[in-house]
Design an enzyme around this catalytic site. Structure first.
Site, PDB file in Angstrom:
ATOM      1  N   ARG A 214     -10.128  -2.329   7.657  1.00 29.38           N
ATOM      2  CA  ARG A 214     -11.046  -1.922   6.583  1.00 29.38           C
ATOM      3  C   ARG A 214     -12.226  -2.869   6.549  1.00 29.38           C
ATOM      4  NH1 ARG A 214      -7.711   1.352   2.349  1.00 29.38           N
ATOM      5  NH2 ARG A 214      -6.326   2.309   3.871  1.00 29.38           N
ATOM      6  N   GLU A 216     -14.183  -3.769   4.428  1.00 31.39           N
ATOM      7  CA  GLU A 216     -14.582  -4.001   3.036  1.00 31.39           C
ATOM      8  C   GLU A 216     -15.429  -5.260   2.988  1.00 31.39           C
ATOM      9  OE1 GLU A 216     -11.791  -2.802   0.329  1.00 31.39           O
ATOM     10  OE2 GLU A 216     -10.137  -2.577   1.727  1.00 31.39           O
ATOM     11  N   ARG A 222      -6.689 -10.254  -2.730  1.00 27.88           N
ATOM     12  CA  ARG A 222      -5.731  -9.213  -2.377  1.00 27.88           C
ATOM     13  C   ARG A 222      -6.246  -8.231  -1.318  1.00 27.88           C
ATOM     14  NH1 ARG A 222      -8.124  -7.061  -6.969  1.00 27.88           N
ATOM     15  NH2 ARG A 222      -8.388  -4.817  -6.827  1.00 27.88           N
ATOM     16  N   HIS A 223      -7.364  -8.540  -0.702  1.00 28.18           N
ATOM     17  CA  HIS A 223      -7.886  -7.681   0.369  1.00 28.18           C
ATOM     18  C   HIS A 223      -7.995  -8.434   1.685  1.00 28.18           C
ATOM     19  CE1 HIS A 223      -9.351  -5.217  -3.063  1.00 28.18           C
ATOM     20  NE2 HIS A 223      -9.098  -4.229  -2.227  1.00 28.18           N
ATOM     21  N   GLU A 360      -2.300  -2.893  -7.359  1.00 29.61           N
ATOM     22  CA  GLU A 360      -1.829  -1.671  -6.698  1.00 29.61           C
ATOM     23  C   GLU A 360      -1.089  -2.025  -5.418  1.00 29.61           C
ATOM     24  OE1 GLU A 360      -4.900   1.336  -5.656  1.00 29.61           O
ATOM     25  OE2 GLU A 360      -3.792   1.574  -3.785  1.00 29.61           O
ATOM     26  N   SER A 363      -0.482   3.895  -2.420  1.00 31.81           N
ATOM     27  CA  SER A 363      -1.072   5.176  -2.794  1.00 31.81           C
ATOM     28  C   SER A 363      -0.384   6.271  -1.996  1.00 31.81           C
ATOM     29  CB  SER A 363      -2.570   5.222  -2.491  1.00 31.81           C
ATOM     30  OG  SER A 363      -3.274   4.495  -3.464  1.00 31.81           O
ATOM     31  N   ARG A 411       0.677  -7.019   0.553  1.00 32.37           N
ATOM     32  CA  ARG A 411       0.718  -6.970  -0.927  1.00 32.37           C
ATOM     33  C   ARG A 411       2.153  -6.965  -1.428  1.00 32.37           C
ATOM     34  NH1 ARG A 411      -4.164  -3.272  -3.229  1.00 32.37           N
ATOM     35  NH2 ARG A 411      -5.820  -4.316  -2.045  1.00 32.37           N
TER      36      ARG A 411
HETATM   37  P1  ATP Z   1      -7.551  -1.077  -3.453  1.00 25.72           P
HETATM   38  O1  ATP Z   1      -8.121  -0.077  -4.406  1.00 25.72           O
HETATM   39  O2  ATP Z   1      -6.568  -2.031  -4.084  1.00 25.72           O
HETATM   40  O3  ATP Z   1      -8.565  -1.766  -2.602  1.00 25.72           O
HETATM   41  P2  ATP Z   1      -7.057   1.209  -1.820  1.00 25.72           P
HETATM   42  O4  ATP Z   1      -6.763   2.231  -2.870  1.00 25.72           O
HETATM   43  O5  ATP Z   1      -8.402   1.154  -1.207  1.00 25.72           O
HETATM   44  O6  ATP Z   1      -6.672  -0.242  -2.393  1.00 25.72           O
HETATM   45  P3  ATP Z   1      -5.354   2.660  -0.061  1.00 25.72           P
HETATM   46  O7  ATP Z   1      -6.369   3.299   0.813  1.00 25.72           O
HETATM   47  O8  ATP Z   1      -4.782   3.458  -1.161  1.00 25.72           O
HETATM   48  O9  ATP Z   1      -5.985   1.319  -0.648  1.00 25.72           O
HETATM   49  O10 ATP Z   1      -4.228   2.027   0.864  1.00 25.72           O
HETATM   50  C1  ATP Z   1      -2.845   2.063   0.545  1.00 25.72           C
HETATM   51  C2  ATP Z   1      -2.290   0.663   0.346  1.00 25.72           C
HETATM   52  O11 ATP Z   1      -2.636  -0.169   1.458  1.00 25.72           O
HETATM   53  C3  ATP Z   1      -2.874  -0.053  -0.860  1.00 25.72           C
HETATM   54  O12 ATP Z   1      -2.221   0.326  -2.040  1.00 25.72           O
HETATM   55  C4  ATP Z   1      -2.645  -1.494  -0.495  1.00 25.72           C
HETATM   56  O13 ATP Z   1      -1.312  -1.897  -0.724  1.00 25.72           O
HETATM   57  C5  ATP Z   1      -2.863  -1.502   1.006  1.00 25.72           C
HETATM   58  N1  ATP Z   1      -4.243  -1.890   1.324  1.00 25.72           N
HETATM   59  C6  ATP Z   1      -5.320  -1.094   1.366  1.00 25.72           C
HETATM   60  N2  ATP Z   1      -6.432  -1.767   1.677  1.00 25.72           N
HETATM   61  C7  ATP Z   1      -6.051  -3.043   1.839  1.00 25.72           C
HETATM   62  C8  ATP Z   1      -6.740  -4.240   2.181  1.00 25.72           C
HETATM   63  N3  ATP Z   1      -8.039  -4.246   2.424  1.00 25.72           N
HETATM   64  N4  ATP Z   1      -6.032  -5.385   2.272  1.00 25.72           N
HETATM   65  C9  ATP Z   1      -4.701  -5.393   2.038  1.00 25.72           C
HETATM   66  N5  ATP Z   1      -3.994  -4.299   1.717  1.00 25.72           N
HETATM   67  C10 ATP Z   1      -4.653  -3.131   1.614  1.00 25.72           C
HETATM   68 MG    MG Z   2      -5.153   3.372  -3.206  1.00 24.53          MG
END
Ligand code: ATP
Ligand code: MG
Length: 437
Positions: A214, A216, A222-223, A360, A363, A411
């Protein structure tokens, strides 16, 4: 040393044995006439005793001049010694330095001198020699083992899907572009589409534990930019079934750690307080969740239907819930296009999140398995369905209803062990500042 065939782990050395132990010089305590070398291996530590006047000078010199963190092997008699850290000690007949360490270390594996996270990550091998860091990764391994077992119990087959892809799962700015033989490609942000395609086969129930990427921009505790995703997808499952599997995987991880990692929990100072979640995780609707958040009065502005939950809102609700809980029935507009809406209310999606009080974790949801509705979803999301033909085409050939979810392994580990920073739960984190090691 000829090899390690005759090696005894420190934890297995018993009084009366004649043993060869091998590992790192943890510490040398020189008391004058007598000195101790504390040797550390993966299982623990053992004391090696040097009585200077009674032993060969060369032997004493080799042992006591070895710099800390040098790799040595020691052969000798194991004897009971109540004052030694593990109740036994070795009187050496021979000492061999296998690999010398510099006298200047970038960080202190005995933990007496604190190092900041960045220094620790730069020198992860040394960092991992600390008991509490070793414990985190042993627990991580146990959690992944337990998850695999729970998936097998749920009749799911382990699969692996490509990480180099032509199109992202949801498009957007979160993708890392790469060059693939002169063509643009991406690192996959999630196995979402592939796991659905696989669940639509005779495999029916699949799981994958693998990396997601990702791009981001933000740096948070937590990311990560490369995380480990634990994914499930099941044919003939609805969102409730998917939540059941999710709950059992998460609980299995806690149970396994509780049953099989007592020493590691002790090392991490969690022995007394570690709790396995017992009752069913409460399932709150999105509407109930925003009502509860609003009632806490923690937010400056009241949430209204359709808002994403802000981080402070999640925290306020997490405090109130005090345990794992699901949020279900999200507004369709804030869930991705591949999530199915409720049949009796199009504004309501079958998407769900599993929350830990801190953040979170998961999902998931039931998926849109009807071809026409799926194509519409792509268009509504501003994506060109033609680019995803490899995915959508398969929905023309008998795609059963299906549901699934993804949990971020780091996480899960971070919340299970109450770590402050997600980087503690991954060996070599990738973030905005860090591309090596
Ligand atoms: P958040 O809103 O907390 O950034 P997200 O909704 O973008 O998460 P999802 O696409 O729903 O993330 O991904 C499913 C799961 O994967 C998340 O609930 C989380 O546990 C994990 N996850 C997602 N992105 C990341 C990240 N950048 N770093 C660590 N864990 C992640
Ligand atoms: Mg999510």
């Amino acid at each position: 040393m000829e090899g390690l065939e005759d090696r005894t782990y420190t934890a297995d050395a018993e009084p009366g044995d004649h043993a060869t132990v091998a590992g790192w010089v943890h510490e040398i305590r020189d008391l004058g006439g007598i000195a101790f070398l504390i040797l550390r291996d993966t299982e623990g530590k053992i004391q090696v005793k040097f009585e200077k006047d009674e032993m060969d000078d060369d032997l004493v010199e080799t042992g006591l001049n070895a710099a800390r963190e040098s790799v040595v092997s020691v052969t000798g008699a194991v004897e009971e010694e109540p004052r030694a850290p593990t109740g036994v000690e070795i009187t050496p007949e021979s000492v061999e330095v296998i690999a010398e360490a510099d006298t200047e270390l970038p960080l202190d594996p005995s933990g007496k001198v604190d190092a900041d996270l960045s220094t620790r990550l730069d020198n992860r091998t040394l960092d991992l020699r600390k008991d509490e860091v070793q414990a985190i990764f042993e627990i991580r391994s146990e959690i992944l083992r337990a998850a695999r077992e729970a998936f097998r119990d749920a009749n799911a087959t382990e699969v692996t899907t490509p990480k180099i892809v032509a199109t992202g799962t949801e498009g957007g700015t979160e993708l890392f572009p790469i060059t693939y033989f002169g063509e643009e490609a991406f690192m996959n942000q999630s196995p979402q589409l592939f796991k659905q395609l696989t669940a639509g086969s005779n495999l029916e129930r699949v799981f994958e534990i693998g990396p997601i990427f990702r791009a981001e921009e933000h740096n948070t505790p937590r990311h990560l930019n490369e995380a480990t995703s634990i994914d499930f997808e099941g044919a003939f499952c609805d969102h409730e079934d998917a939540m059941d599997v999710c709950e059992s995987v998460v609980k299995s991880a806690y149970e396994a750690v509780s049953e099989n990692c007592a020493d590691q929990l002790e090392t991490l100072g969690l022995a007394g307080e570690f709790e396995v979640p017992d009752d069913a995780f409460p399932r709150l609707t999105y509407e109930e969740a925003i009502e509860k958040i609003n009632a806490t009065g923690e937010l400056d502005e009241q949430l209204v239907w359709g808002d994403d939950l802000p981080t402070e809102g999640e925290h306020a609700l997490g405090q109130e819930m005090g345990r794992h809980y699901f949020i279900t029935d999200w507004p369709s507009e804030i869930k991705p296009f591949y999530i199915k809406d409720h049949d009796d209310d199009e504004a309501l999606s079958t998407g769900f999140d599993l929350m830990h009080p801190r953040m979170e974790l998961v999902s998931g949801g039931q998926r849109e398995h009807r071809y026409e509705q799926l194509i519409e979803g792509f268009e509504q999301q501003g994506l060109d369905p033609d680019e995803f033909a490899y995915y959508t085409d398969m929905f023309k050939y008998g795609m059963p209803p299906h549901a699934g979810w993804a949990i971020g392994a780091e996480r899960l580990i971070m919340t299970l062990l109450d770590l402050d920073n997600i980087r503690e739960a991954v060996l070599y984190p990738r973030d905005r500042q860090r591309l090596s090691p």
